[in-house]
Enzyme design. Structure first.
Site, PDB file in Angstrom:
ATOM      1  N   TYR A  42       0.834  -1.204   0.000  1.00 39.20           N
ATOM      2  CA  TYR A  42       0.000   0.000   0.000  1.00 39.20           C
ATOM      3  C   TYR A  42       0.862   1.244   0.000  1.00 39.20           C
ATOM      4  O   TYR A  42       2.076   1.188   0.188  1.00 39.20           O
ATOM      5  CB  TYR A  42      -0.954  -0.003   1.204  1.00 39.20           C
ATOM      6  CG  TYR A  42      -0.312   0.378   2.528  1.00 39.20           C
ATOM      7  CD1 TYR A  42       0.549  -0.489   3.186  1.00 39.20           C
ATOM      8  CD2 TYR A  42      -0.555   1.616   3.115  1.00 39.20           C
ATOM      9  CE1 TYR A  42       1.133  -0.138   4.397  1.00 39.20           C
ATOM     10  CE2 TYR A  42       0.024   1.976   4.325  1.00 39.20           C
ATOM     11  CZ  TYR A  42       0.869   1.094   4.962  1.00 39.20           C
ATOM     12  OH  TYR A  42       1.456   1.442   6.147  1.00 39.20           O
ATOM     13  N   LYS A 157       6.427  -1.604   1.941  1.00 38.31           N
ATOM     14  CA  LYS A 157       5.206  -1.074   2.573  1.00 38.31           C
ATOM     15  C   LYS A 157       4.100  -2.126   2.456  1.00 38.31           C
ATOM     16  O   LYS A 157       3.140  -1.988   1.694  1.00 38.31           O
ATOM     17  CB  LYS A 157       4.814   0.273   1.939  1.00 38.31           C
ATOM     18  CG  LYS A 157       4.114   1.181   2.947  1.00 38.31           C
ATOM     19  CD  LYS A 157       4.222   2.630   2.552  1.00 38.31           C
ATOM     20  CE  LYS A 157       3.295   3.539   3.321  1.00 38.31           C
ATOM     21  NZ  LYS A 157       3.289   3.411   4.762  1.00 38.31           N
ATOM     22  N   GLU A 189      11.971   2.901  14.129  1.00 33.45           N
ATOM     23  CA  GLU A 189      11.004   3.906  13.657  1.00 33.45           C
ATOM     24  C   GLU A 189       9.729   3.768  14.470  1.00 33.45           C
ATOM     25  O   GLU A 189       9.667   2.958  15.390  1.00 33.45           O
ATOM     26  CB  GLU A 189      10.746   3.723  12.160  1.00 33.45           C
ATOM     27  CG  GLU A 189      10.152   2.373  11.804  1.00 33.45           C
ATOM     28  CD  GLU A 189       9.880   2.186  10.320  1.00 33.45           C
ATOM     29  OE1 GLU A 189       9.737   3.175   9.592  1.00 33.45           O
ATOM     30  OE2 GLU A 189       9.792   1.017   9.895  1.00 33.45           O
ATOM     31  N   LEU A 213      11.107   1.918   7.039  1.00 33.76           N
ATOM     32  CA  LEU A 213      10.556   2.360   5.758  1.00 33.76           C
ATOM     33  C   LEU A 213      11.303   3.628   5.350  1.00 33.76           C
ATOM     34  O   LEU A 213      11.529   4.508   6.192  1.00 33.76           O
ATOM     35  CB  LEU A 213       9.061   2.669   5.906  1.00 33.76           C
ATOM     36  CG  LEU A 213       8.397   3.036   4.581  1.00 33.76           C
ATOM     37  CD1 LEU A 213       8.148   1.780   3.748  1.00 33.76           C
ATOM     38  CD2 LEU A 213       7.094   3.781   4.806  1.00 33.76           C
TER      39      LEU A 213
END
Ligand code: PDD
Length: 293
Positions: A42, A157, A189, A213
Site C-alpha cells: 500500500y 510497505k 522507527e 521504511l
C-alpha cells in the site's frame, strides 16, 4: 464519515476492467490474497491545497514494494489516472486530502504459494478529506517504546501491519499517540512514522536499511536539514540514550513533523516541543506550501 457519497476505484476478479464505485459498494472476495495472507502492498499519499506532495516518490516506492514481493503489477499510469479521477469525483480539488492505494496478489483458492500467472492483482484506491492534527503538532505527543517484533523487510510497505497495530494500540492504552520500535537495543522507527532525535544541535535518525521504511517525509526532513545547515547523522539511537536527547520528533505523511515530548512517561528535554523541531516544522510547512503552489 461524511454523508456525501465517497467514490473508490476497484479493479479485481469481479471488476476486471476497473470501476469507480461508491466506496460502500466495493466488494472484495474473501479469497483475495490480501484478506487471506496480507499478501499486498500500500501507499498513503497527501495533497496539500489540492496538489500532490511528492507523488512520483510515492509511486516509485510503491513499485519497489510490488517488485520486492514479486507482485506482477506495474501499471502506475492506471493508478495515477484513478487517483486524479477520485480527487475530482470526491470533490477534493482544493484543501488537504489523503489517497490510499493498495494492490494485492489477487484472488485464488487459499494456498501459500503464488497463484498461477493468469491471476491478476487486485487494485484498490480511495481518496478522502484530511484534517491534520494541529494540536499534536503544536503541543507535542507522548510515545512509548515497543519491542520491534516486525519481520526483516520493513522497507516494503506491506499491508501486513499486525506488529504496528499491536504496538500502536498499547500506546493508546497508555495515553500515548505513537509507539517507537526498538530492535537490538536501538530505535528503528514508529508504527507509522520515522523517528528523529536531536542531541547537541545534531539531528539523528536510523539509517535507511531494511529495518525501516524509507519515508518520503524523512527524505524531506533530511533535505531541509541540508538546506538550513542543520547537521544530520544517520546512525543508531540506542534506547538507553533516549533520556539524553534534547528533542525527539516523528515524521510521516499524515503526521508531518510532530514533536515527541514524553517517552514512557518521562519528559524529553524540557518536556516541551524543542526549538529545532519547531524550526523544522516551519521549514516543512513553507516547503510543502511552495510545492503545492
Ligand atoms: N505510514 N514508517 C512506517 C512504518 C510507516 O508506515 C510510515 C508511513 C512512515 C513514514 O513514511 P512517509 O513519510 O512516506 O509517510 C514510516 C503511513 C502514513 C500509514 O501507514 O498510514
Amino acid at each position: 464519515m461524511s454523508s456525501r457519497k465517497e467514490w473508490a476505484y476497484i479493479k479485481s476478479k469481479t471488476a476486471p476492467k476497473g470501476l469507480f464505485l461508491p466506496k460502500d459498494k466495493v466488494n472484495i472476495s474473501p479469497n483475495d490474497r490480501g484478506f487471506m495472507f496480507a499478501d499486498g502492498v500500500y501507499e498513503v499519499i497527501r495533497t496539500y491545497n489540492g496538489k500532490f506532495y511528492r507523488l512520483p516518490e510515492h509511486l516509485k516506492r510503491f513499485q519497489h514494494s510490488l517488485d520486492a514481493l514479486r507482485i506482477n503489477f506495474s501499471d502506475i499510469p492506471l493508478i495515477e489516472a484513478a487517483i486524479k479521477e477520485l480527487l475530482a469525483r470526491n470533490k477534493l480539488p482544493t484543501g488537504d486530502a489523503t489517497i490510499y492505494l493498495q494492490v494485492t496478489r489477487g484472488v485464488w483458492q487459499r494456498a501459500h504459494e503464488f497463484p498461477p500467472k493468469s491471476v491478476r492483482p487486485t487494485v484498490y484506491v480511495e481518496a478522502a478529506r484530511f484534517v491534520p492534527q494541529k494540536e499534536y503538532a503544536r503541543l507535542g505527543i507522548a510515545a512509548i517504546t515497543a519491542s520491534d517484533i516486525r519481520w526483516g523487510r520493513c522497507d516494503i510497505k506491506s499491508i501486513g501491519l499486525l506488529a504496528n497495530v499491536l504496538a500502536r494500540q498499547r500506546a493508546v492504552e497508555n495515553g500515548a499517540m505513537e509507539a517507537i520500535f526498538v530492535r537490538d537495543g536501538v530505535i528503528t522507527e514508529g508504527t507509522h512514522t520515522n523517528v528523529f532525535g536531536v542531541q547537541k544541535g545534531e539531528v539523528i535518525t536510523h539509517p535507511k536499511t531494511n529495518h525501516i521504511l524509507a519515508g518520503i517525509t524523512r527524505e524531506a526532513v533530511l533535505h531541509l536539514c541540508a538546506t538550513y545547515g542543520i547537521p544530520v547523522c544517520e546512525t543508531f539511537i540506542p534506547e538507553c540514550n533516549i533520556p539524553k536527547l534534547d528533542e525527539l520528533f516523528i515524521a510521516g505523511t499524515t503526521t508531518e513533523i510532530t514533536p515527541v515530548i514524553k517517552v514512557n512517561g518521562k519528559p524529553i528535554g524540557t518536556g516541551k516541543p524543542g526549538k529545532l523541531t519547531k524550526a523544522l516544522q516551519v521549514a516543512f510547512r513553507d516547503h510543502v506550501l511552495a510545492a503545492a503552489r
